[in-house]
Structures are given as C-alpha cells and as structure tokens.
Design a protein around this motif. Structure first.
Motif, short mmCIF file in Angstrom:
data_model
loop_
_atom_site.label_atom_id
_atom_site.label_comp_id
_atom_site.label_asym_id
_atom_site.label_seq_id
_atom_site.Cartn_x
_atom_site.Cartn_y
_atom_site.Cartn_z
N LEU A 94 -7.40 0.75 -0.33
CA LEU A 94 -6.13 1.20 0.22
C LEU A 94 -6.21 2.72 0.36
O LEU A 94 -6.62 3.42 -0.57
N ILE B 151 -6.15 0.16 5.55
CA ILE B 151 -6.72 -0.73 4.54
C ILE B 151 -8.05 -1.27 5.06
O ILE B 151 -8.09 -2.27 5.77
N THR C 234 0.84 -1.21 0.00
CA THR C 234 0.00 0.00 0.00
C THR C 234 0.87 1.25 0.00
O THR C 234 0.64 2.19 -0.78
#
Length: 314
Positions: A178, A266, A55
């Motif tokens: 994300l 997330i 991410t």
C-alpha cells in the motif's frame, strides 16, 4: 503511443483459439513495452473500492500509530515504511512516499518460516481499523488468482503449454504494498515519488487512484500511464526478463505526483514459489545464443534485489 489494453477474460474460454488470441496480444505487449492495461480480470469493483478506502484510512492514522507497525520490527519485511524509507533510483533523493507491506500471513511453525524462506512470516495489522485485515486478506487472495491466470497467458504468449508455469504458481509468495504519495514539492524539483526502477519479481499488478503520476520508459522517452477505469496496470519484473533471456522486457518506470492531491496506489508483487528455479527458457534462445543468466531460485533472486535497493537507501 500509450500502453495497450488487453482483456484477459478469454483465458477462461473453452475455445483454444480465443485463449491463444490473448496470448498473442500479451506477446506483443511484453516485447514492446513490458507493460499493459489488464481488463476482464474478474476482481469485483466493490473489493477494489474497499481496498483503496482501507489504504487511505491506514495512512490517515496518526504517525505514532503507523510507527507502532514499523517494518523494522518484522523479520518478514511486513508493516509500515516511513516517508523516504526507500531509494529506488540510485543516486537520487529518497522516494517521496510512505508504504505498508502485506504478505501471506504465515505462523511461526509454517514450514516456509521454519526453513527461513525470504520474507516469510506474519503480518502486522493495525488495531484501530477493524475492517482493514479482512479486506486486505480477500484482496490478496483475489490478486493471486489474477496473477496465476496471467502466467497462463504468458505461457501461451511464449508458445508453451498453458500449464508450463504451474509449479511456479503453486504455493506462491507475493507482496501487497500500500502506497501513499504526498504531492510533489515545487521547491524540490529533483524529488520523485518513486525513482526510476524496474521491479524485482515476476508480475506487478497495480491499482491506481484517479490522480495519475505513473510514467513508463518508452523508445522516445517517458510514457504517461494514467488510470483507466476498471483496469489494472500490469508489468513484467526482472525475473520474467531473466527467464526469457531479456526477450520480454522489464521496463524502467517511475512516479511523480504533480496532481496537487494525495496519491494512493496498491501494487501487488507476484514472485511465485520461493523454491522454484528460474532457468532460461530454451524457446527464448536464438540458434547459437547462450543464456545471459545462470539459474537461480526465486527467493535467492529476491534477496539479492532487496539488498541492493535498501543499501542504496542507507
């Protein structure tokens, strides 16, 4: 008082009493907060760490590389969303975050895509991060398992058969999102990373980094929900509240990144089977009480919620 911590590992126990005990803990959390920390979920720490690392790598890409994956190109609402692309709190400034949407990767000839199911289709994947796709696919699959286990626990919490939600958890839709929150700007005091909102769908399973910033509305104001090592933050969405005639809470929450650092999180938004009908559970009605909401298909509920949110952002 902070949010409760619930170990769900006993939902896999052979002892029915142990499973019911988890259901009892979930019932208390869902009635009071609609939020709780979840431990005993079984997701390997190595996979969690890899998902967070990928991410950060995604959002470190040059702007041109991210904009090449703009979700405006996707009929399935997949891909990159630029900073300020969403306004979750009506009347507020655009949220100070950028995001990236991932769902189940479905080919054009998949029955759900051909039927025009909401947000169904192919993902957009970055070419410059070879590890990104396999990590996210594995993480997505792992969270689907956790969500189904939690739905088993919710059934127990409502004194229903453990498999009551099995049709809902069969062939489910979900969105892995994300998120990157730059530090809040002192010169813009009204700016929020994510404005106060409730989530649309069934369950949200949130992975946070170490920076904090999540706040949950309690009876006496905002409750801080800092990261707890090894735990997810789980909350109920509007669909569960609707299912239970608002007996279970879909609670307002927001993010303000005052850490001074770049914040990453997330959330996994679990919606269940898109064609499943959400109809008020009779066991959630008091004597003489009527359902507050008409029955609705999962995808029709989500379509209406997305339209409302993105209209506010425009």
């Amino acid at each position: 008082m902070g949010l409760p911590v619930i170990d769900i590992s006993e939902l896999a126990a052979s002892d029915p009493a142990a499973r019911r005990a988890v259901g009892d803990a979930l019932r208390a959390a869902c009635l009071e907060h609609g939020f709780f920390y979840c431990t005993g979920h079984g997701v390997p720490q190595g996979l969690i760490d890899a998902a967070m690392a990928q991410t950060q790598a995604l959002f470190d890409l040059p702007d041109a590389a991210k904009l090449a994956l703009d979700k405006a190109q996707s009929p399935a609402n997949r891909g990159y969303e630029h900073l300020g692309g969403q306004t979750l709190q009506p009347g507020a400034m655009p949220d100070r975050k950028e995001g990236f949407y991932i769902g189940e990767d479905l080919a054009p000839d998949h029955p759900r895509v051909m039927a025009g199911a909401f947000n169904s289709g192919a993902n957009l994947w970055p070419d410059d991060l070879p590890g990104f796709r396999p990590v996210m696919v594995a993480y997505f699959a792992a969270l689907n398992v956790v969500a189904a286990r939690l739905m088993q626990g919710l059934a127990l919490s409502l004194e229903l058969p453990e498999d009551h939600f099995s049709a809902f958890t069969t062939d489910p839709a979900a969105t892995l999102r994300l998120l990157h929150y730059p530090p809040s700007r002192p010169e813009v005091p009204d700016e929020l990373g994510a404005g106060a909102h409730t989530d649309f769908g069934g369950l949200t399973i949130l992975l946070q980094d170490d920076n904090g910033g999540l706040q949950v509305m309690g009876q006496d104001g905002w409750i801080e929900a800092p990261p707890v090592p090894g735990a997810y933050v789980v909350n109920l969405g509007d669909m569960i509240a609707r299912w239970t005639n608002d007996r279970y809470r879909s609670t307002l929450h927001r993010v303000i990144n005052r850490s001074g650092n770049e914040r990453y999180s997330i959330p996994f938004f679990y919606s269940g089977n898109p064609d499943h009908e959400v109809r008020c559970l009779p066991t959630c009605l008091a004597e003489g009480e009527q359902p507050k909401y008409p029955p609705v298909r999962v995808q029709d509920h989500l379509r209406a919620m997305y339209a409302r949110t993105y209209a506010a952002a425009s």
